[in-house]
Structure formats: C-alpha cells, structure tokens
Design a protein around this motif. Structure first.
Motif, mmCIF file in Angstrom:
data_model
loop_
_atom_site.group_PDB
_atom_site.id
_atom_site.type_symbol
_atom_site.label_atom_id
_atom_site.label_comp_id
_atom_site.label_asym_id
_atom_site.label_seq_id
_atom_site.Cartn_x
_atom_site.Cartn_y
_atom_site.Cartn_z
ATOM 1 N N TYR A 78 0.824 -1.208 0.000
ATOM 2 C CA TYR A 78 0.000 0.000 0.000
ATOM 3 C C TYR A 78 0.861 1.262 0.000
ATOM 4 C CZ TYR A 78 -3.987 -2.998 1.226
ATOM 5 O OH TYR A 78 -4.964 -3.947 1.229
ATOM 6 N N ALA A 79 1.965 1.233 0.743
ATOM 7 C CA ALA A 79 2.814 2.423 0.835
ATOM 8 C C ALA A 79 3.384 2.809 -0.522
ATOM 9 C CB ALA A 79 3.948 2.174 1.831
ATOM 10 N N GLU A 80 3.757 1.811 -1.325
ATOM 11 C CA GLU A 80 4.317 2.104 -2.645
ATOM 12 C C GLU A 80 3.238 2.626 -3.587
ATOM 13 O OE1 GLU A 80 6.743 2.564 -5.935
ATOM 14 O OE2 GLU A 80 7.165 2.481 -3.776
ATOM 15 N N ILE A 81 2.049 2.037 -3.523
ATOM 16 C CA ILE A 81 0.940 2.531 -4.346
ATOM 17 C C ILE A 81 0.635 3.977 -3.977
ATOM 18 C CG2 ILE A 81 -1.509 2.235 -4.904
ATOM 19 C CD1 ILE A 81 -1.157 -0.752 -4.344
ATOM 20 N N ALA A 82 0.604 4.254 -2.662
ATOM 21 C CA ALA A 82 0.316 5.609 -2.199
ATOM 22 C C ALA A 82 1.397 6.583 -2.666
ATOM 23 C CB ALA A 82 0.208 5.618 -0.677
ATOM 24 N N ARG A 83 2.658 6.157 -2.636
ATOM 25 C CA ARG A 83 3.746 7.037 -3.071
ATOM 26 C C ARG A 83 3.587 7.406 -4.535
ATOM 27 N NH1 ARG A 83 8.236 7.100 -5.739
ATOM 28 N NH2 ARG A 83 8.018 4.918 -6.371
ATOM 29 N N ARG A 84 3.212 6.432 -5.365
ATOM 30 C CA ARG A 84 3.044 6.704 -6.789
ATOM 31 C C ARG A 84 1.867 7.636 -7.056
ATOM 32 N NH1 ARG A 84 4.355 0.951 -9.923
ATOM 33 N NH2 ARG A 84 6.365 0.563 -8.880
ATOM 34 N N LEU A 85 0.870 7.603 -6.164
ATOM 35 C CA LEU A 85 -0.290 8.478 -6.332
ATOM 36 C C LEU A 85 -0.117 9.818 -5.628
ATOM 37 C CD1 LEU A 85 -3.189 5.914 -5.733
ATOM 38 C CD2 LEU A 85 -2.434 6.835 -7.923
ATOM 39 N N ASP A 86 0.960 9.946 -4.848
ATOM 40 C CA ASP A 86 1.151 11.122 -4.004
ATOM 41 C C ASP A 86 -0.019 11.275 -3.040
ATOM 42 O OD1 ASP A 86 2.403 13.336 -2.954
ATOM 43 O OD2 ASP A 86 1.589 14.728 -4.443
ATOM 44 N N ARG A 87 -0.368 10.148 -2.412
ATOM 45 C CA ARG A 87 -1.451 10.097 -1.439
ATOM 46 C C ARG A 87 -0.939 9.503 -0.130
ATOM 47 N NH1 ARG A 87 -6.764 12.143 -2.528
ATOM 48 N NH2 ARG A 87 -7.138 12.018 -4.763
ATOM 49 N N PRO A 88 -1.601 9.783 0.988
ATOM 50 C CA PRO A 88 -1.253 9.103 2.240
ATOM 51 C C PRO A 88 -1.529 7.605 2.135
ATOM 52 C CG PRO A 88 -2.614 11.045 2.654
ATOM 53 C CD PRO A 88 -2.647 10.803 1.184
ATOM 54 N N THR A 89 -0.704 6.813 2.774
ATOM 55 C CA THR A 89 -0.916 5.356 2.761
ATOM 56 C C THR A 89 -2.274 5.001 3.348
ATOM 57 O OG1 THR A 89 1.462 4.986 2.995
ATOM 58 C CG2 THR A 89 0.020 3.143 3.529
ATOM 59 N N SER A 90 -2.708 5.743 4.360
ATOM 60 C CA SER A 90 -4.004 5.458 4.984
ATOM 61 C C SER A 90 -5.151 5.619 3.998
ATOM 62 C CB SER A 90 -4.224 6.372 6.188
ATOM 63 O OG SER A 90 -4.196 7.736 5.796
ATOM 64 N N THR A 91 -5.021 6.547 3.058
ATOM 65 C CA THR A 91 -6.069 6.748 2.055
ATOM 66 C C THR A 91 -6.209 5.512 1.176
ATOM 67 O OG1 THR A 91 -5.744 9.137 2.006
ATOM 68 C CG2 THR A 91 -6.789 8.143 0.073
ATOM 69 N N VAL A 92 -5.087 4.970 0.732
ATOM 70 C CA VAL A 92 -5.112 3.777 -0.110
ATOM 71 C C VAL A 92 -5.626 2.579 0.683
ATOM 72 C CG1 VAL A 92 -3.690 2.171 -1.460
ATOM 73 C CG2 VAL A 92 -3.263 4.634 -1.588
ATOM 74 N N THR A 93 -5.183 2.443 1.926
ATOM 75 C CA THR A 93 -5.619 1.321 2.761
ATOM 76 C C THR A 93 -7.126 1.345 2.955
ATOM 77 O OG1 THR A 93 -3.508 1.356 3.946
ATOM 78 C CG2 THR A 93 -5.328 0.185 4.988
ATOM 79 N N ARG A 94 -7.682 2.513 3.307
ATOM 80 C CA ARG A 94 -9.131 2.615 3.500
ATOM 81 C C ARG A 94 -9.874 2.324 2.204
ATOM 82 N NH1 ARG A 94 -7.824 7.238 6.632
ATOM 83 N NH2 ARG A 94 -8.355 8.589 4.866
ATOM 84 N N GLU A 95 -9.369 2.844 1.092
ATOM 85 C CA GLU A 95 -10.017 2.640 -0.205
ATOM 86 C C GLU A 95 -10.114 1.164 -0.540
ATOM 87 O OE1 GLU A 95 -11.458 2.946 -4.171
ATOM 88 O OE2 GLU A 95 -11.584 4.297 -2.437
ATOM 89 N N VAL A 96 -9.038 0.429 -0.326
ATOM 90 C CA VAL A 96 -9.019 -0.993 -0.671
ATOM 91 C C VAL A 96 -9.903 -1.792 0.280
ATOM 92 C CG1 VAL A 96 -7.565 -3.054 -0.857
ATOM 93 C CG2 VAL A 96 -6.742 -0.861 -1.743
ATOM 94 N N MET A 97 -9.787 -1.537 1.585
ATOM 95 C CA MET A 97 -10.508 -2.337 2.571
ATOM 96 C C MET A 97 -12.010 -2.113 2.530
ATOM 97 S SD MET A 97 -8.228 -4.224 3.721
ATOM 98 C CE MET A 97 -9.268 -5.070 4.930
ATOM 99 N N ARG A 98 -12.444 -0.918 2.153
ATOM 100 C CA ARG A 98 -13.883 -0.664 2.095
ATOM 101 C C ARG A 98 -14.494 -1.138 0.779
ATOM 102 N NH1 ARG A 98 -14.597 5.839 1.549
ATOM 103 N NH2 ARG A 98 -13.706 5.711 3.629
ATOM 104 N N ASN A 99 -13.672 -1.587 -0.151
ATOM 105 C CA ASN A 99 -14.175 -2.004 -1.465
ATOM 106 C C ASN A 99 -13.720 -3.410 -1.844
ATOM 107 O OD1 ASN A 99 -15.644 0.449 -2.606
ATOM 108 N ND2 ASN A 99 -13.677 1.372 -2.020
ATOM 109 N N GLY A 100 -13.807 -4.315 -0.900
ATOM 110 C CA GLY A 100 -13.581 -5.720 -1.202
ATOM 111 C C GLY A 100 -12.267 -6.298 -0.762
ATOM 112 N N GLY A 101 -11.315 -5.459 -0.320
ATOM 113 C CA GLY A 101 -10.024 -5.982 0.085
ATOM 114 C C GLY A 101 -9.086 -6.148 -1.096
ATOM 115 N N PRO A 102 -7.818 -6.498 -0.842
ATOM 116 C CA PRO A 102 -6.815 -6.560 -1.913
ATOM 117 C C PRO A 102 -7.112 -7.601 -2.985
ATOM 118 C CG PRO A 102 -5.956 -7.447 0.149
ATOM 119 C CD PRO A 102 -7.247 -6.785 0.483
#
Length: 246
Positions: free
Chosen positions: A24-48
């Motif tokens: 998640y941290a690497e995905i967030a870095r590429r998006l210039d987003r906080p890691t928590s944003t990516v984590t919440r997005e994935v977990m609330r929409n079905g998981g990885p």
C-alpha cells in the motif's frame, strides 16, 4: 490533489498496483497520497483480492449520494455518543465488515455483526437493525439465522418481550468451540473413506493423515480456547493474568 477525492484513474492505478503485489505504501507514493487513504479505499471495497476500480468508483458515488441528505439533517453527528466522529465511525464499520466477509461471513451477516460489535449496549432489536442498515426485516432475519447457527449471536427477550440480538464475552469462545467440533465431521468422513478404499491404499493413507491432522488441530484449538477464555472477560486496565501476579 492529495487531499481530494480519489479519481477513477487513481482507482485504476490502485487496482494495477494490487495486481502487481505492490505494498500500500508504494501505491500511495506513486499516487502522491497518504498510505491510509489507499488502505481505506481498498478495505472498504472488497479488500486486496476482490478490489475492482470500476466497482469501487460506483460504490463511492452511491455512498456520497446517500450521505448528502443525511448530512443536511445533521442526524448522523447527533446520533454518535461519546463525541465520536461520525465519518470515522462509518469508515471503520465498512472496514470491519470487509474483514468479517473475508473470514467467510455473508455480507449482510457481516454488517449485522459489525453493528453489534460497535454498539455500546451490545444488543439491538431486529427493527433497530433494519432501520440502521436500511434493509428489510427479512434480510435481518436471514442474517441473524446464519449468525445463530455459527454461535456468533445470542437471542434474548427484553422487558417488552421483544427479541433482542446480542454479542457478549462468551460468544467468541462458544463459536471457537463450535468450529473445532465441526471438524469432527471431517474426521469421521475421512475415516469412513479409509474403510471403503482399503487401509493399504495410497488414497486411504491420504485420508487417514487428513483425519489425524484435523484431530490434532481440533484438540489444540479446544485446549487453547480454554486457556485463553479469561481474556474475553478482561476489563479495561486489567491484564488477563492479574490473578497470577504476586
């Protein structure tokens, strides 16, 4: 913008990153987003495993549409006790529901159990569940029936003789015991196969090993559950081994 709502293109990048097994941290870095944003997005929409960009985008739009009239009434904020942040609670409930679904619960049963876990009273009526989750009484009834079959909720009567559904400190212990006992059926079926296929055959040896393995696992779970049972009754500020302290 890092602080804005995720775009459909960003969600596609998240899906691509998950497909490449990126953290998640690497995905967030590429998006210039906080890691928590990516984590919440994935977990609330079905998981990885089940995350899909298109479905996640549509689900977010639906949630935003539902929240607008509620926010206008100001009901959500008023309904939260102990000064809790209504949006943070809603996001946590979504994440917990996804986690419970990942453990094998149907979606509606997971939503009901999440409601019970996050309710201070630990018990609600069927009508309260239907109102809070905005579903039909039939959906609640079906979900409760499944949870009862797994020993995950308890039915009780209140002073008005209404059925209430509750979780308490013992239910996880009871569910663990029930799950371990369910393995007995696998053991019995495997041992039956040994007799049918012939004890000296490769297939029978495979089934016998399965039976021995499941027996060992079940006995270990039962012992561990008994040893750890007191943890479920620990009060805030206490440790489970307080009674053993000098």
């Amino acid at each position: 913008m890092p602080g804005g709502r995720l775009s459909q293109q960003e969600r596609q990048q998240i899906a691509a990153g998950l497909a490449d097994d990126l953290p998640y941290a690497e995905i967030a870095r590429r998006l210039d987003r906080p890691t928590s944003t990516v984590t919440r997005e994935v977990m609330r929409n079905g998981g990885p495993v089940a995350y899909r960009a298109e479905l996640a985008h549509r689900a977010t739009e639906r949630r935003a549409h539902r929240r607008r009239p509620v926010a206008a009434r100001g009901a959500v904020s008023a309904a939260q006790p102990h000064g809790r942040d209504a949006e943070a609670v809603a996001e946590y409930e979504e994440r917990l529901t996804v986690v419970l679904m990942g453990s094998g619960l149907p979606r509606m049963s997971a939503r009901v159990l999440t409601t019970l876990f996050t309710t201070d009273a630990g018990s609600v009526t069927a009508s309260q569940l239907a109102q809070r989750l905005q579903v039909s009484p039939a959906s609640i009834s079906k979900a409760i029936a499944f949870l009862e079959s797994q020993s995950l909720v308890r039915r009780e009567r209140d002073e008005r003789r209404r059925d209430r559904y509750a979780v308490d400190d013992e239910l996880f212990y009871q569910a663990t015991i029930a799950g371990a006992r369910a393995n007995d059926q696998i053991v019995a079926a495997a041992r039956e196969g040994v007799a049918v296929l012939g004890a000296d055959t490769a297939a029978a040896r495979r089934l016998e090993n399965i039976a021995r393995f499941m027996t060992f696992i079940s006995e270990s779970i039962l012992r561990a559950a008994e040893q750890a049972r007191e943890v479920l009754h620990t009060k805030p500020g206490e440790g489970p081994t307080d009674t053993a302290r000098p």
